[in-house]
Design an enzyme around this catalytic site. Sequence first.
Site, short mmCIF file in Angstrom:
data_model
loop_
_atom_site.label_atom_id
_atom_site.label_comp_id
_atom_site.label_asym_id
_atom_site.label_seq_id
_atom_site.Cartn_x
_atom_site.Cartn_y
_atom_site.Cartn_z
N GLY A 296 37.28 40.09 33.85
CA GLY A 296 36.65 40.49 34.79
C GLY A 296 36.87 41.05 35.95
O GLY A 296 38.30 41.55 36.20
N SER A 297 35.87 40.98 36.58
CA SER A 297 36.02 42.09 38.87
C SER A 297 36.49 41.67 39.05
O SER A 297 37.49 41.82 40.49
CB SER A 297 34.81 42.06 38.74
OG SER A 297 33.90 42.63 38.57
N THR A 298 37.45 39.81 38.73
CA THR A 298 39.06 39.57 39.79
C THR A 298 40.13 41.55 40.19
O THR A 298 40.78 41.49 40.51
CB THR A 298 39.54 38.67 39.44
OG1 THR A 298 39.54 39.01 38.21
CG2 THR A 298 38.60 37.47 39.82
N PHE A 299 40.08 41.98 38.19
CA PHE A 299 40.79 43.24 38.07
C PHE A 299 40.94 44.60 38.66
O PHE A 299 41.68 44.64 38.86
CB PHE A 299 40.41 43.14 36.63
CG PHE A 299 42.23 43.06 35.89
CD1 PHE A 299 42.91 43.89 35.35
CD2 PHE A 299 42.30 41.50 35.45
CE1 PHE A 299 43.80 43.39 34.51
CE2 PHE A 299 43.15 41.45 35.28
CZ PHE A 299 44.17 41.86 33.85
N LYS A 300 39.37 44.19 39.31
CA LYS A 300 39.59 45.75 40.62
C LYS A 300 40.28 45.54 41.47
O LYS A 300 40.61 46.66 42.07
CB LYS A 300 37.25 45.28 40.96
CG LYS A 300 36.88 45.78 39.67
CD LYS A 300 34.99 45.45 40.03
CE LYS A 300 34.39 45.59 38.68
NZ LYS A 300 33.07 45.31 38.53
#
Length: 587
Positions: A296-300
């Site tokens: 999820g958004s940790t990849f951002k």
Amino acid sequence: MSLANLVPHGGGPAWRWLIERVWRLEHAFERSRAAAKPEDDTSIRIFFVLALFACAFMVLAVGATWAAVFSSAGKNGGFLAAMEGARGDLVDREGKLLAVDLTHYALYIDPKEVWDAKATRAALGKALPQVPAKRLDKAIFGDRRTFLLGGLDPAQKDAIFNLGLPGVEFEEQARRVYPLGVSAAHFVGFVDGGGKGLAGAEGALNDDIHAAAAKGEGAAPIALSIDLRVQAALEDELRKAALEFGPKGAVGIVTNVHTGEILGLASYPDFDPNDPGKASDDAKLNRAAASVYEMGSTFKAFTVAIGLDTGVATPSSTFDAREPYKLGYRTIHDYHASRKILTLVEVFQHSSNIGTARLAEGVGAQRLSQYYGNLGLTKPAKVELRESARPLTPKKWDTDAVASTSFGHGMNVSPLALARAFGPLLNGGTMPPLTIRKLPPGVRPEGPRVLSEETSQQMLQIMRANVTGGSGKTADVKGLSVGGKTGTGEKYDPTIRGYNHQRQVSSFAAVFPTEGPLEADRYFVLILMDEPHGTAKTFGFSTGGWVATPAAGRVIDRIAPFLGVQRRNELIIAGAQPKATTPGAGL
């Protein structure tokens, strides 16, 4: 016959001296008989016998002294070290014992030596209720010596020995003991009955651990990278969060971003390595290394760092998030639609899928996939652990893959791979491997450069901004400059052929301290929950900001003193301001 004829061919002075003494003694006997003095003859013979015994004892004494001082016998740590499968001790980075071989005993029954079979059966049946009755009967009433039970500690062995039962015999055996039980179980690992490491550090460093045992009692233990103080705090907070939100599994990791040392690693549920056979495969699964998730958004954080490093964007660049964004055949929405034009920092703070996808499109498929590879996200995490799992990556890097992976979908990686990939974002841009070994003080392994120092410095500032004014507010700790990124990845459900909004992987990736020069000591913390459940306290939400971020903040608050991170007064004053909590925030 002359004396010279008695000396063997090639005999040296020692032989000549010995033959000469024997010759003189024999002539003394002859002189005694000739002089008719039998008492002299007897005295000489007694003296001769005593001299022979004295010489024999002298030889034995010299031999025993030589064996004790110069022989290699007994220098391999006694019975345990000489035994096949013996292993050296494992300790944490502060020298606290994690694993050790201790002498245990195997119990055997020899029916031929048993005096009273019925009495022996009754006594052992009472003393060993864990042994099945049929097995005990077969051993006592059989016709051959039989192994009955192993793994008896000295107290248990003495209790049975003191029964005074003929035919009950004991043999020493080595047994691996983990004095802390479940603590650090997945990191330390366990061994099989023959002393072979099967998991964790026991498996990864198996040859080195055996070699340490072969060096004997004076050998230094193998020091691992974890700090038991850090480990205890991490396990405690992870367990409390797991009990609160009821996930099917959870992970906690703490690393030194400069050295790659894993200071703490927890996987929930846990197990006792002293008796791994009683644990389920699910409990023994090291979710930090052997499981892969859509993060999820940790990849951002990676997408933003890549955008900065390639020059596609700056912190002040703007992205239109007023309407859903159509890319290829899919339409991208924001979980919390802000419906406005966002700067890059705001894209990160609001965890905007739209803004991140627009940024990734600007980077392009080729450069994005190359950076992911350089960050180690397309391979198993580089660490000694055998369990390190291979990621699931897009087969084709098209526009859909670019959009999906930019915000953490369409790509499954292990928590350890995520932890390693965050290193360059936080340490100045280099990529050291993760390690479970303690490194010498001051040593920082060199790794390939994957980001510029400027990009790393900017990411520290952006991650700090997300904690002070974005989705990571509940991880802010007074006096410590904490930065981080929330993450909520929805899990693919084959029954509905799509992503299930009720099944999530919720996490928070944190760094502290964000302030100070790039070369300053700095630490990464990850808390991950696999399919957590919201509560009344979280308004039913189970996203990363609600279930993982507070736990990460508590971990940081507890471990900072152990790591020598000082609190700053100005940050304590700033942190005293109340922060509003918005339901649903923290994607």
